[in-house]
Write a protein that holds these residues in place. Structure first.
Motif, PDB file in Angstrom:
ATOM      1  N   ARG A   1       0.955  -1.189  -0.073  1.00  0.00           N
ATOM      2  CA  ARG A   1       0.268  -0.095   0.248  1.00  0.00           C
ATOM      3  C   ARG A   1       0.883   0.978  -0.050  1.00  0.00           C
ATOM      4  O   ARG A   1       0.467   2.710  -0.432  1.00  0.00           O
ATOM      5  N   VAL A   2       2.011   1.010   0.899  1.00  0.00           N
ATOM      6  CA  VAL A   2       2.595   2.304   0.478  1.00  0.00           C
ATOM      7  C   VAL A   2       3.681   2.530  -0.331  1.00  0.00           C
ATOM      8  O   VAL A   2       3.625   3.425  -0.747  1.00  0.00           O
ATOM      9  N   LYS A   3       3.607   1.611  -1.461  1.00  0.00           N
ATOM     10  CA  LYS A   3       4.335   1.242  -3.000  1.00  0.00           C
ATOM     11  C   LYS A   3       3.566   2.302  -3.928  1.00  0.00           C
ATOM     12  O   LYS A   3       3.681   2.983  -4.226  1.00  0.00           O
ATOM     13  N   ALA A   4       1.671   1.622  -3.365  1.00  0.00           N
ATOM     14  CA  ALA A   4       1.269   2.175  -4.621  1.00  0.00           C
ATOM     15  C   ALA A   4       0.443   4.053  -4.534  1.00  0.00           C
ATOM     16  O   ALA A   4       0.803   4.609  -5.409  1.00  0.00           O
ATOM     17  N   VAL A   5       0.884   4.443  -2.823  1.00  0.00           N
ATOM     18  CA  VAL A   5       0.798   5.973  -2.866  1.00  0.00           C
ATOM     19  C   VAL A   5       2.158   6.182  -2.966  1.00  0.00           C
ATOM     20  O   VAL A   5       2.227   7.625  -3.751  1.00  0.00           O
ATOM     21  N   ALA A   6       3.605   5.877  -2.995  1.00  0.00           N
ATOM     22  CA  ALA A   6       4.949   5.861  -3.788  1.00  0.00           C
ATOM     23  C   ALA A   6       4.500   6.442  -5.324  1.00  0.00           C
ATOM     24  O   ALA A   6       5.023   7.051  -5.095  1.00  0.00           O
ATOM     25  N   ASP A   7       3.888   5.175  -5.575  1.00  0.00           N
ATOM     26  CA  ASP A   7       4.027   5.081  -7.486  1.00  0.00           C
ATOM     27  C   ASP A   7       3.052   6.810  -7.381  1.00  0.00           C
ATOM     28  O   ASP A   7       3.370   7.158  -8.935  1.00  0.00           O
ATOM     29  N   ALA A   8       1.904   6.266  -7.141  1.00  0.00           N
ATOM     30  CA  ALA A   8       1.095   7.663  -7.552  1.00  0.00           C
ATOM     31  C   ALA A   8       1.860   9.460  -7.491  1.00  0.00           C
ATOM     32  O   ALA A   8       1.531   9.976  -8.460  1.00  0.00           O
ATOM     33  N   CYS A   9       2.244   9.033  -6.167  1.00  0.00           N
ATOM     34  CA  CYS A   9       2.704  10.479  -6.088  1.00  0.00           C
ATOM     35  C   CYS A   9       3.965  10.963  -6.649  1.00  0.00           C
ATOM     36  O   CYS A   9       4.178  11.798  -7.259  1.00  0.00           O
ATOM     37  N   ARG A  10       5.056  10.047  -6.887  1.00  0.00           N
ATOM     38  CA  ARG A  10       5.567   9.950  -8.002  1.00  0.00           C
ATOM     39  C   ARG A  10       4.857  10.438  -9.613  1.00  0.00           C
ATOM     40  O   ARG A  10       6.290  11.215 -10.673  1.00  0.00           O
ATOM     41  N   ALA A  11       4.159   9.604 -10.234  1.00  0.00           N
ATOM     42  CA  ALA A  11       3.791   9.613 -11.362  1.00  0.00           C
ATOM     43  C   ALA A  11       3.306  11.492 -11.822  1.00  0.00           C
ATOM     44  O   ALA A  11       3.066  12.046 -12.921  1.00  0.00           O
ATOM     45  N   GLY A  12       2.878  12.036 -10.456  1.00  0.00           N
ATOM     46  CA  GLY A  12       1.642  13.200 -10.651  1.00  0.00           C
ATOM     47  C   GLY A  12       2.549  13.844  -9.962  1.00  0.00           C
ATOM     48  O   GLY A  12       2.688  15.277  -9.747  1.00  0.00           O
ATOM     49  N   LYS A  13       4.018  13.455  -9.423  1.00  0.00           N
ATOM     50  CA  LYS A  13       4.779  14.866  -9.313  1.00  0.00           C
ATOM     51  C   LYS A  13       4.667  15.490  -8.141  1.00  0.00           C
ATOM     52  O   LYS A  13       4.775  16.304  -7.574  1.00  0.00           O
ATOM     53  N   ILE A  14       4.145  14.715  -6.703  1.00  0.00           N
ATOM     54  CA  ILE A  14       3.468  15.341  -5.898  1.00  0.00           C
ATOM     55  C   ILE A  14       4.733  14.525  -4.823  1.00  0.00           C
ATOM     56  O   ILE A  14       4.516  13.235  -3.952  1.00  0.00           O
TER      57      ILE A  14
END
Length: 346
Positions: A107-120
């Protein structure tokens, strides 16, 4: 110098000016009320604003709120990683999570991946009241070492998933513990630090705690962004933050008023005079130091660094600038003459 991240268009860390944050106390899914409060915060000088995201309705409101405001929007999330994913999809400018309470590493990886993709960027928020049981046992409570180790462990988890756009906070209601934790982090990690003393209380005590904790750290060169947490209208947090930044020498915008505390040598009614000067300086944006002094002892000499000032005497007072006496004026004209002198300054 810490690593720099971008929260919306606001740089945090890496030598950027220390930014002022606050948090809404409206229900986030009440978009009109939340936007209205953010507009008031913007007008007061807030530079980054955070909202609570306790459920999916709040998460889905992020996009609508963001479309009506002018400063970066941070989504504050606990427990449910799906809320973080939705906020990222809605365009949040930063996600605040505690990686230790949103589930397994996947779940942490999923959040990290989403934030990386959005530059967040992600703020790791560790609080004294939510430390891991193992750390509480290891250190015997919410100590600076426990807070710092928790934060560094969460940062390592994000780093494992190739995510390093990180900001860290380690807040506690104890000023000494908070300061100790931030000092440890400043020595052990490169990430920008979000300063705050959590649950500081009402303004009467909360501003003092925040000035000690936040201001003390800033004077040590620690801290990249901050929030003064008060049990009050969030707009009051902005005024307090500005004063703390000015007192710590981190900001020069607007006047710095210095005034003597009065004593038996004072021959004028200095307290209301100082209050009147403070009131009349409210709209001034000049980066100047203004002195209101009570007598010849604490006059031009003591306040020699002031750009302009007044000092009281028997029946009259002095207008001075940079320690040099400009003229004597009747007591009743002191404030008006001071303001006129300020108007003449560039």
């Amino acid at each position: 110098m810490t690593k720099q991240i971008l929260v919306g268009g606001v740089p945090v860390g890496g030598g950027a000016p220390v930014s002022i944050q606050s948090m809404c106390n409206t229900k986030t899914d009440d978009v009109p009320a939340t936007v209205d409060q953010i507009h008031r915060l913007e007008a007061a000088g807030c530079e980054i604003v955070r909202v609570a995201v306790p459920d999916m309705a709040a998460a889905k409101a992020i996009g609508a709120i963001k479309s009506h405001i002018h400063i970066p929007l941070v989504a504050d999330i606990h427990f449910d990683y799906k809320l973080a994913l939705e906020c990222a999809a809605q365009g949040a400018d930063k996600i605040r999570i505690n990686p230790g309470n949103i589930g397994g590493e996947d779940r942490v990886k999923a959040v990290a991946d989403a934030c990386r993709a959005g530059k967040i960027p992600i703020r790791i928020g560790v609080n004294g009241g939510s430390l891991e049981k193992a750390l509480l046992k290891k250190y015997g409570g919410a100590t600076p070492e426990a807070l710092a180790e928790s934060a560094l462990g969460h940062a390592a988890l994000l780093e494992k998933f190739d995510f390093t756009d990180i900001c860290i906070s380690v807040k506690c209601s104890s000023v000494p513990v908070t300061m100790g934790a931030y000092r440890l982090l400043s020595e052990r990690c490169p990430y920008p630090l979000h300063l705050g003393v959590t649950e500081a209380g009402t303004p009467a005590m909360g501003i003092i705690k925040s000035a000690m904790g936040i201001g003390g750290l800033l004077c040590l060169g620690i801290g990249d962004t901050l929030r003064v947490t008060l049990t009050a209208d969030p707009v009051e947090e902005i005024a307090a933050a500005k004063r703390i930044l000015r007192a710590a020498g981190c900001r020069q915008e607007g006047p710095n008023l210095i005034a003597c505390p009065t004593c038996g040598r004072t021959n004028i009614d200095l307290i209301p005079m100082a209050q009147e000067v403070e009131r009349r300086l409210a709209g001034c944006t000049k980066p100047i130091t203004v002195a209101v002094m009570g007598c010849a002892v604490n006059g031009p000499g003591e306040a020699a660094a002031a750009d302009v000032g007044i000092a009281g005497g028997r029946g009259e007072g002095l207008i001075f600038a940079k320690g040099e006496i400009l003229r004597k004026v009747p007591q009743e004209r002191l404030v008006d003459e001071l303001m006129a002198e300020i108007d003449r300054l560039p």
